[in-house]
Design an enzyme around this catalytic site. Structure first.
Site, mmCIF file in Angstrom:
data_model
loop_
_atom_site.group_PDB
_atom_site.id
_atom_site.type_symbol
_atom_site.label_atom_id
_atom_site.label_comp_id
_atom_site.label_asym_id
_atom_site.label_seq_id
_atom_site.Cartn_x
_atom_site.Cartn_y
_atom_site.Cartn_z
ATOM 1 N N LEU A 4 0.704 -1.323 0.159
ATOM 2 C CA LEU A 4 -0.183 0.196 0.125
ATOM 3 C C LEU A 4 0.784 1.380 -0.016
ATOM 4 C CD1 LEU A 4 -2.750 -0.852 2.746
ATOM 5 C CD2 LEU A 4 -2.734 -1.193 0.294
ATOM 6 N N SER A 5 2.240 1.138 -0.051
ATOM 7 C CA SER A 5 3.132 2.373 -0.042
ATOM 8 C C SER A 5 3.350 3.005 -1.277
ATOM 9 C CB SER A 5 4.480 1.713 0.570
ATOM 10 O OG SER A 5 5.342 2.781 0.651
ATOM 11 N N PRO A 6 3.003 4.151 -1.281
ATOM 12 C CA PRO A 6 3.208 5.194 -2.451
ATOM 13 C C PRO A 6 4.701 5.352 -2.657
ATOM 14 C CG PRO A 6 2.532 6.654 -0.862
ATOM 15 C CD PRO A 6 2.307 4.970 -0.330
#
Length: 200
Positions: free
Chosen positions: A11-13
């Site tokens: 989920l990490s940009p």
């Protein structure tokens, strides 16, 4: 041979913006990589971090500006507010774990395609069909999305414990295991490259 433990959240940009640079660095130095997806919110809670939504407004504004500037500089598609975020990152993480165990495909491509699905393509990575498509595109059997769920859940939890034990606190986080040198964030990949070259 050098080895890198790669702790990250699907989920990490910032992990999305790291692209495939880790894989390029590893290939350059003939290093191996173990992919260790984990629950980033649990990692934050365990290591003194704060969820983005709970940070001071000054930090939230800076984070948004920094992400958009970085994407523009890198020339990659990026949506600051994707249609399906936050979502459940566990199913995609389990698929990565199953694919790593099964072998036969491109794990870096799989990981990046999942992140890209979220941050550039407005697809829900909690959707089994999205995960299956990413698996197939990276050369893996799509059925891995449906198999090994118990093992995936156990490994996912174990990755969190290992991250805390070995000093990780964010995503992406890279540890050169032979020297215990730790590198946090895509902007430290150059340092990892220099370290593996024996220059840092």
């Amino acid at each position: 041979m050098a080895h890198i433990d790669y702790y990250f959240s699907t989920l990490s940009p910032f992990t999305y913006l790291a692209g495939l640079e880790l894989e390029e660095i590893a290939a350059r130095h003939e290093a191996t990589i173990t992919y260790k997806p984990l629950d980033i919110m649990a990692l934050f809670m365990r290591t003194g971090g704060t969820a983005p939504k709970d940070r001071h407004p000054n930090r939230q504004v800076y984070r948004a500006q920094d992400l958009e500037r970085t994407a523009k500089r890198l020339g990659v598609d990026f949506k600051l507010k994707p249609a399906h975020w936050p979502t459940n990152g566990a199913p995609a993480s389990y698929a990565i774990i199953a694919a790593q165990r099964a072998g036969g495909g491109d794990l870096g491509k799989l990981t990046h395609s999942i992140l890209r699905a979220c941050w550039a393509e407005d697809r829900n990575i909690a959707d089994d069909d999205v995960v299956r498509g990413c698996l197939e595109a990276a050369g893996f059997d799509a059925s891995l999305a449906d198999s090994g769920l118990l093992t995936g859940a156990e490994t996912y939890a174990a990755n969190l414990e290992e991250a805390v034990t070995h000093g990780a606190f964010g995503s992406p986080f890279y540890i050169a295991t032979d020297t215990d040198q730790r590198f946090w964030g895509r902007d430290r990949l150059e340092d990892l490259d220099l370290h593996l070259a024996g220059k840092l």
